[in-house]
Design a protein around this motif. Structure first.
Motif, PDB file in Angstrom:
ATOM      1  N   TRP A 140       7.010  -5.778   7.252  1.00  0.00           N
ATOM      2  CA  TRP A 140       7.403  -4.337   7.981  1.00  0.00           C
ATOM      3  C   TRP A 140       6.917  -3.971   9.387  1.00  0.00           C
ATOM      4  O   TRP A 140       7.303  -3.278  10.142  1.00  0.00           O
ATOM      5  CB  TRP A 140       6.817  -3.369   6.964  1.00  0.00           C
ATOM      6  CG  TRP A 140       7.471  -3.366   5.661  1.00  0.00           C
ATOM      7  CD1 TRP A 140       6.722  -3.838   4.436  1.00  0.00           C
ATOM      8  CD2 TRP A 140       8.576  -2.928   5.207  1.00  0.00           C
ATOM      9  NE1 TRP A 140       7.778  -3.834   3.502  1.00  0.00           N
ATOM     10  CE2 TRP A 140       8.819  -3.206   3.882  1.00  0.00           C
ATOM     11  CE3 TRP A 140       9.678  -2.303   5.960  1.00  0.00           C
ATOM     12  CZ2 TRP A 140      10.036  -2.845   3.118  1.00  0.00           C
ATOM     13  CZ3 TRP A 140      10.655  -1.690   5.005  1.00  0.00           C
ATOM     14  CH2 TRP A 140      10.716  -2.176   4.008  1.00  0.00           C
TER      15      TRP A 140
ATOM     16  N   ARG B  84       6.406   6.601   7.890  1.00  0.00           N
ATOM     17  CA  ARG B  84       7.017   6.747   9.350  1.00  0.00           C
ATOM     18  C   ARG B  84       5.969   6.361  10.151  1.00  0.00           C
ATOM     19  O   ARG B  84       5.039   7.019  10.309  1.00  0.00           O
ATOM     20  CB  ARG B  84       7.724   7.980   9.334  1.00  0.00           C
ATOM     21  CG  ARG B  84       8.988   8.276   8.454  1.00  0.00           C
ATOM     22  CD  ARG B  84       9.252   9.800   8.430  1.00  0.00           C
ATOM     23  NE  ARG B  84       9.971  10.276   9.689  1.00  0.00           N
ATOM     24  CZ  ARG B  84      10.845   9.954  10.373  1.00  0.00           C
ATOM     25  NH1 ARG B  84      11.928   9.065   9.530  1.00  0.00           N
ATOM     26  NH2 ARG B  84      11.443  10.066  11.344  1.00  0.00           N
TER      27      ARG B  84
ATOM     28  N   ARG C 148      11.007   3.260   9.804  1.00  0.00           N
ATOM     29  CA  ARG C 148      10.540   3.867   8.218  1.00  0.00           C
ATOM     30  C   ARG C 148      10.242   2.461   7.705  1.00  0.00           C
ATOM     31  O   ARG C 148      10.926   1.444   7.747  1.00  0.00           O
ATOM     32  CB  ARG C 148      11.803   4.234   7.749  1.00  0.00           C
ATOM     33  CG  ARG C 148      12.147   5.575   8.191  1.00  0.00           C
ATOM     34  CD  ARG C 148      13.519   5.915   7.733  1.00  0.00           C
ATOM     35  NE  ARG C 148      13.540   6.049   6.246  1.00  0.00           N
ATOM     36  CZ  ARG C 148      13.487   7.096   5.608  1.00  0.00           C
ATOM     37  NH1 ARG C 148      13.224   8.244   6.278  1.00  0.00           N
ATOM     38  NH2 ARG C 148      13.287   7.200   4.337  1.00  0.00           N
ATOM     39  N   CYS C 149       9.046   2.222   7.239  1.00  0.00           N
ATOM     40  CA  CYS C 149       8.430   1.340   6.617  1.00  0.00           C
ATOM     41  C   CYS C 149       8.201   1.402   5.039  1.00  0.00           C
ATOM     42  O   CYS C 149       7.667   2.561   4.836  1.00  0.00           O
ATOM     43  CB  CYS C 149       7.301   0.723   7.194  1.00  0.00           C
ATOM     44  SG  CYS C 149       7.477   0.207   8.835  1.00  0.00           S
ATOM     45  N   SER C 150       8.723   0.793   4.056  1.00  0.00           N
ATOM     46  CA  SER C 150       8.540   0.940   2.765  1.00  0.00           C
ATOM     47  C   SER C 150       7.924   0.028   1.959  1.00  0.00           C
ATOM     48  O   SER C 150       8.414  -0.727   1.050  1.00  0.00           O
ATOM     49  CB  SER C 150       9.942   1.389   1.995  1.00  0.00           C
ATOM     50  OG  SER C 150      10.609   2.084   2.819  1.00  0.00           O
TER      51      SER C 150
ATOM     52  N   ASN D 192       1.903  -7.170   3.878  1.00  0.00           N
ATOM     53  CA  ASN D 192       2.999  -6.249   4.081  1.00  0.00           C
ATOM     54  C   ASN D 192       3.202  -6.146   5.545  1.00  0.00           C
ATOM     55  O   ASN D 192       4.334  -5.878   6.055  1.00  0.00           O
ATOM     56  CB  ASN D 192       2.836  -4.979   3.459  1.00  0.00           C
ATOM     57  CG  ASN D 192       3.130  -4.854   2.122  1.00  0.00           C
ATOM     58  OD1 ASN D 192       4.014  -5.679   1.501  1.00  0.00           O
ATOM     59  ND2 ASN D 192       2.367  -3.936   1.166  1.00  0.00           N
TER      60      ASN D 192
ATOM     61  N   ASP E 166       5.759  -2.024  -0.871  1.00  0.00           N
ATOM     62  CA  ASP E 166       5.929  -1.538  -2.230  1.00  0.00           C
ATOM     63  C   ASP E 166       6.444  -0.507  -2.745  1.00  0.00           C
ATOM     64  O   ASP E 166       6.071   0.495  -3.464  1.00  0.00           O
ATOM     65  CB  ASP E 166       4.208  -1.614  -2.419  1.00  0.00           C
ATOM     66  CG  ASP E 166       3.609  -2.781  -2.371  1.00  0.00           C
ATOM     67  OD1 ASP E 166       4.209  -4.010  -2.555  1.00  0.00           O
ATOM     68  OD2 ASP E 166       2.538  -2.815  -1.745  1.00  0.00           O
ATOM     69  N   GLY E 167       7.699  -0.071  -1.951  1.00  0.00           N
ATOM     70  CA  GLY E 167       8.528   1.040  -2.582  1.00  0.00           C
ATOM     71  C   GLY E 167       7.987   2.448  -1.990  1.00  0.00           C
ATOM     72  O   GLY E 167       8.618   3.264  -2.542  1.00  0.00           O
ATOM     73  N   VAL E 168       6.852   2.311  -1.229  1.00  0.00           N
ATOM     74  CA  VAL E 168       6.613   3.774  -0.686  1.00  0.00           C
ATOM     75  C   VAL E 168       6.947   3.892   0.934  1.00  0.00           C
ATOM     76  O   VAL E 168       6.577   2.914   1.675  1.00  0.00           O
ATOM     77  CB  VAL E 168       4.777   3.790  -0.918  1.00  0.00           C
ATOM     78  CG1 VAL E 168       4.356   5.235  -0.375  1.00  0.00           C
ATOM     79  CG2 VAL E 168       4.627   3.644  -2.315  1.00  0.00           C
ATOM     80  N   THR E 169       7.411   4.771   1.090  1.00  0.00           N
ATOM     81  CA  THR E 169       7.950   4.903   2.644  1.00  0.00           C
ATOM     82  C   THR E 169       6.862   5.561   3.416  1.00  0.00           C
ATOM     83  O   THR E 169       6.503   6.672   3.247  1.00  0.00           O
ATOM     84  CB  THR E 169       9.347   5.577   2.634  1.00  0.00           C
ATOM     85  OG1 THR E 169      10.150   4.840   1.870  1.00  0.00           O
ATOM     86  CG2 THR E 169       9.810   5.773   4.323  1.00  0.00           C
TER      87      THR E 169
END
Ligand SMILES: [Mg+2]
Length: 172
Positions: A78, A43, A34-36, A74, A38-41
């Motif tokens: 991540w 998979r 799970r990578c998020s 990012n 900027d707050g968006v997840t």
């Protein structure tokens, strides 16, 4: 191994989605993460074997790894730590095209890759057909090899071998 003096070392450019993160799980070496950013997840499927294999490719060829992905910086937070890569430089691809930038998203990505690589030779692992079609037409692009990756299966040992052979030819 030094590359030709004054030309800068060759680059190995990495896309994330469809290359390191295939759309389906190709084999058991891949794990779900799970990578998020900027707050968006999201998979992602990631293979921890990719980092060591890419580092070995770059080391042998005297090349530098870099991101060429919409993940930009990012990817360093991540993606890199999950596959055993250090933080890498990245092509600064803006999230949205500027008003002067027409064409498809792939063409736009190719333009930023050409600009950022500054005529250094590069191998590009990429799954986006528009980007791979366009890079040869970009006036700023140096000598390069596009390794077109199937987004269903992602980066394979054969892709790495193809890149190693091309980079080895450059150094002669
Ligand atoms: Mg992609």
């Amino acid at each position: 191994m030094p590359y030709r003096p004054g030309m800068g070392s060759p680059l190995v450019l990495l896309d994330v989605d469809g290359v390191l993160n295939p759309f389906e799980r190709p084999h058991k070496g891949y794990r779900r993460h799970r990578c998020s950013p900027d707050g968006v997840t999201f998979r992602l499927w990631l293979d921890a074997g990719h980092g060591p294999a890419l580092l070995a490719l770059a080391e042998t060829a005297g090349a530098e790894l870099a991101w060429a992905s919409y993940w930009c910086d990012n990817a360093n937070e991540w993606i890199a730590p999950r596959i055993g890569l250090p933080a890498l430089p990245f092509v600064p691809i803006p999230r949205f095209p500027g008003p002067e930038e027409g064409g498809t998203l792939g063409a736009w990505k190719a333009r930023h890759v050409a600009r950022w690589t500054e005529r250094r030779p590069f191998v590009w692992f990429e799954d986006e057909p528009d980007a791979t079609d366009r890079i040869g037409a970009e006036p700023g692009a140096g000598e390069h090899l596009l390794v077109v990756v199937d987004p269903l299966t992602g980066l394979t040992a054969e892709h790495l071998d193809t890149a190693a052979a091309w980079l080895g030819g450059l150094a002669r």
